[in-house]
Design a protein around this motif. Structure first.
Motif, short mmCIF file in Angstrom:
data_model
loop_
_atom_site.label_atom_id
_atom_site.label_comp_id
_atom_site.label_asym_id
_atom_site.label_seq_id
_atom_site.Cartn_x
_atom_site.Cartn_y
_atom_site.Cartn_z
N GLY A 1 10.10 44.49 39.85
CA GLY A 1 11.32 43.75 40.11
C GLY A 1 12.34 43.75 38.99
O GLY A 1 13.41 43.14 39.13
N SER A 2 12.06 44.44 37.89
CA SER A 2 13.04 44.49 36.80
C SER A 2 14.20 45.40 37.19
O SER A 2 14.09 46.23 38.09
CB SER A 2 12.39 45.02 35.52
N LEU A 3 15.33 45.24 36.50
CA LEU A 3 16.52 46.03 36.79
C LEU A 3 16.86 46.94 35.62
O LEU A 3 16.76 46.55 34.45
CB LEU A 3 17.72 45.11 37.07
N LEU A 4 17.24 48.16 35.95
CA LEU A 4 17.81 49.08 34.97
C LEU A 4 19.30 49.19 35.24
O LEU A 4 19.71 49.42 36.37
CB LEU A 4 17.17 50.45 35.07
N ILE A 5 20.10 48.99 34.21
CA ILE A 5 21.56 49.05 34.32
C ILE A 5 22.02 50.40 33.80
O ILE A 5 21.64 50.82 32.70
CB ILE A 5 22.24 47.92 33.54
N GLY A 6 22.85 51.08 34.58
CA GLY A 6 23.35 52.38 34.16
C GLY A 6 24.82 52.56 34.49
O GLY A 6 25.42 51.76 35.23
N ALA A 7 25.39 53.62 33.96
CA ALA A 7 26.80 53.94 34.18
C ALA A 7 26.94 55.03 35.23
O ALA A 7 26.14 55.97 35.28
CB ALA A 7 27.45 54.39 32.87
N VAL A 8 27.96 54.91 36.07
CA VAL A 8 28.31 55.90 37.08
C VAL A 8 29.79 56.21 36.95
O VAL A 8 30.61 55.29 36.79
CB VAL A 8 27.99 55.39 38.50
N GLY A 9 30.17 57.47 37.02
CA GLY A 9 31.58 57.83 36.94
C GLY A 9 31.80 59.13 36.18
O GLY A 9 30.94 60.02 36.22
#
Length: 277
Positions: free
Chosen positions: A218-226
């Motif tokens: 249930g943990s979240l990984l935050i990443g960049a898109v663009g």
């Protein structure tokens, strides 16, 4: 050989699937490889360090708050890349020339309608070699651009000093590409390029947003898109050649963390003149 292969899929029924299917796609690919080479599948699963494979999530659909709403009869796709010559040979023999009839992601059946490894049909697919990529700039003398634009189409994050860094800074992006190149290529690029990328490659344009991917437990990984345009501040011919080689390599390698399960999917795209300065 380096491969980037697209499986074109048709959904057999309507359903809501999890928002990110990179792990499911990776697991399915390993199970498929085990069907003809169990030792290779086990090595890909157990290997230490950088893995010579990337797997996308389901492409051609935008996640909603509830997940991925797939429709019966609708067209989607998944992508795999191989950085290892032996693996590429096996994928070419058993996937490109002998495609499975179905691809069941998260217990959802898709019909495989085509296997594509031709940029004229899908510019996310292609094949080449390390030697061919390197020789374009180091031997054939193709003009090296000082600017290169990378498009990040799935959340991209980096592990640096025990932290997750969800920003595609020059040193992190090209350092990741350098590590992946040298892990499998007989044409080694110097580790000093990492310092060049950190100190002499600037960001001249960016258009980014953050996206979260649910990870284990249930943990979240935050990443960049663009998109980001990187511009070299030096005219050194050799370092510019390295920069262009690795930018072209991004299509196959991905960058950052969790590329085997769908993160860090990226490619070089044409640089808009408005982005160069």
């Amino acid at each position: 050989m380096l491969l980037s292969v697209i499986l074109e899929l048709t959904s057999q029924r309507t359903a809501i699937l999890p928002a990110h299917l990179g792990r499911a796609n990776h697991s399915l690919l390993l199970n498929w490889i085990a069907g003809f080479d169990a030792a290779l599948a086990q090595a890909l699963h157990d290997g230490d360090g950088l893995r010579p494979i990337t797997c996308s999530s389901l492409l051609g659909i935008t996640p909603t708050a509830s997940g991925l709403p797939v429709r019966a009869g609708a067209q989607y796709s998944v992508r795999f890349t191989s950085l290892d010559p032996l693996l590429s040979q096996q994928v070419e023999a058993h996937l490109i020339h002998n495609a499975p009839a179905e691809w069941n992601l998260h217990d959802h059946p898709f019909t495989v309608s085509a296997v594509v490894c031709d940029p004229r049909r899908n510019n996310w697919s292609n094949s080449t070699s390390y030697e061919e990529l390197a020789s374009r700039y180091l031997v054939a003398g193709e003009t090296c651009s000082k600017s290169t634009t990378i498009e990040f189409v799935s959340p991209t994050t980096f592990k640096s000093k025990e932290m997750q860094v969800p920003v595609p800074m020059s040193g992190l992006v090209f350092g990741s590409l350098l590590d992946r190149w040298n892990a499998s290529s007989a044409v080694t690029l110097p580790d000093d390029f990492r310092l060049f990328a950190e100190e002499a490659v600037a960001i001249s344009y960016y258009q980014l947003r953050t996206e979260a991917v649910q990870h284990k437990q249930g943990s979240l990984l935050i990443g960049a898109v663009g998109k980001v345009t990187y511009r070299a501040l030096s005219n050194d011919v050799y370092w510019l050649a390295c920069l262009n080689i690795l930018a072209d390599f991004a299509l196959y390698s991905g960058v950052g963390a969790k590329t085997t399960t769908g993160l860090g999917q990226c490619r070089r795209i044409a640089t808009d003149n408005r982005q160069r300065d």
